[in-house]
Design a protein around this motif. Sequence first.
Motif, PDB file in Angstrom:
ATOM      1  N   PRO A 150       9.285  -3.631  -4.647  1.00  0.00           N
ATOM      2  CA  PRO A 150       9.613  -3.325  -3.249  1.00  0.00           C
ATOM      3  C   PRO A 150      11.074  -2.926  -3.095  1.00  0.00           C
ATOM      4  O   PRO A 150      11.811  -3.506  -2.304  1.00  0.00           O
ATOM      5  N   CYS A 155      10.101   2.808  -4.084  1.00  0.00           N
ATOM      6  CA  CYS A 155       9.127   3.122  -3.023  1.00  0.00           C
ATOM      7  C   CYS A 155       9.219   4.593  -2.635  1.00  0.00           C
ATOM      8  O   CYS A 155       8.198   5.250  -2.419  1.00  0.00           O
ATOM      9  N   VAL A 176       2.228  -4.484  -5.062  1.00  0.00           N
ATOM     10  CA  VAL A 176       3.680  -4.698  -5.016  1.00  0.00           C
ATOM     11  C   VAL A 176       4.016  -5.801  -6.015  1.00  0.00           C
ATOM     12  O   VAL A 176       3.520  -6.925  -5.893  1.00  0.00           O
ATOM     13  N   LEU A 190       9.422  -2.158   2.083  1.00  0.00           N
ATOM     14  CA  LEU A 190       7.972  -2.267   2.276  1.00  0.00           C
ATOM     15  C   LEU A 190       7.541  -1.681   3.619  1.00  0.00           C
ATOM     16  O   LEU A 190       6.470  -1.072   3.720  1.00  0.00           O
ATOM     17  N   GLN A 194       4.861   1.196   3.916  1.00  0.00           N
ATOM     18  CA  GLN A 194       3.657   1.050   4.750  1.00  0.00           C
ATOM     19  C   GLN A 194       3.542   2.222   5.722  1.00  0.00           C
ATOM     20  O   GLN A 194       2.445   2.775   5.915  1.00  0.00           O
ATOM     21  N   LEU A 203      -0.858  -3.027   1.749  1.00  0.00           N
ATOM     22  CA  LEU A 203       0.099  -3.512   0.744  1.00  0.00           C
ATOM     23  C   LEU A 203      -0.093  -5.016   0.571  1.00  0.00           C
ATOM     24  O   LEU A 203       0.837  -5.757   0.277  1.00  0.00           O
ATOM     25  N   ARG A 206       0.200  -8.490  -3.680  1.00  0.00           N
ATOM     26  CA  ARG A 206       1.617  -8.660  -4.012  1.00  0.00           C
ATOM     27  C   ARG A 206       1.778  -9.741  -5.067  1.00  0.00           C
ATOM     28  O   ARG A 206       1.076 -10.751  -5.038  1.00  0.00           O
TER      29      ARG A 206
END
Length: 259
Positions: A150, A155, A176, A190, A194, A203, A206
Amino acid sequence: MKTIALVSTAGGTGRTTLTAALAVLLARRRRAVVAVDFDPQNLLGAHLGLDTFSKVGLADAMLGRTAPWREHTWRNDEGVLFAPHGELALDERTASEARLVSEPRWLAQALAQIDLPDSAVAFVDTPRYPSPQAAHAVRCADLVLCLTPPEPAACATLVRHLAPLRRASAHLQIVVNRLNPARDMQRDALSLLQAAVGATTTLDQRVHLDAAMPEAFARGTWFFDDAPHSQAAHDLQGLANWLDTWLGPVAARGVTRKG
Ligand SMILES: Nc1ncnc2c1ncn2[C@@H]1O[C@H](COP(=O)(O)OP(=O)(O)O)[C@@H](O)[C@H]1O
Ligand SMILES: [Mg+2]
């Protein structure tokens, strides 16, 4: 048999670590599991408990060079059938990559040579995407687990490659990894991710950062056995449960080699 490819658009995101961990966790759920090393780094065997790097493997078969690749498979202590990548010289690597491009179903056809129950799963470890091996694995997979830390740069890189990844994937799930709630910047990264992937891609899967993970690898133990009550072990078990449900009921155990 279903094929699950672990890919990422950043390096060091935990593809090999999670391929090995998920293969073992699914094998412990009494599922027939194959772990395929599709990365020329040839490191998955070390994660699965092999103490030498296998010189021969799938890559030789890509070059049409040796006896069938399945004669060079190994079963680890947990019952995972492991197909090593093998070592390649640089020029051989170019030739093997050319074959993966010219024969886009090569891996699917190779895996079909193992006699597996419908409920079996093959986990495929890949080099960083885009690469001929990762693109090939994505094409042949029923499910693509796309790992990302993250972090803003990682990303952003994933977002740049998301459209072709989605087009080539039968199903794509973002995972993630290395989540550290103490870092505010990760929450922002994040949120941006998203927003970019849209509401249809969650997501939710994780795995937290845990320094005990590389330490367990160095010791040759399983992180989720060493620290079963840690958040990251809980996350890995949760991901394994989610995959187990996605794969459906388990048939009679056993992986046999054809002919
Ligand atoms: N959730 C995690 N917490 C802490 N370390 C992790 C985690 N996931 C992976 N690592 C570590 O990150 C490093 C890179 O992992 P690796 O699986 O080799 O990545 P990749 O195959 O994507 O290059 C390894 O040292 C591994 O132990
Ligand atoms: Mg790796």
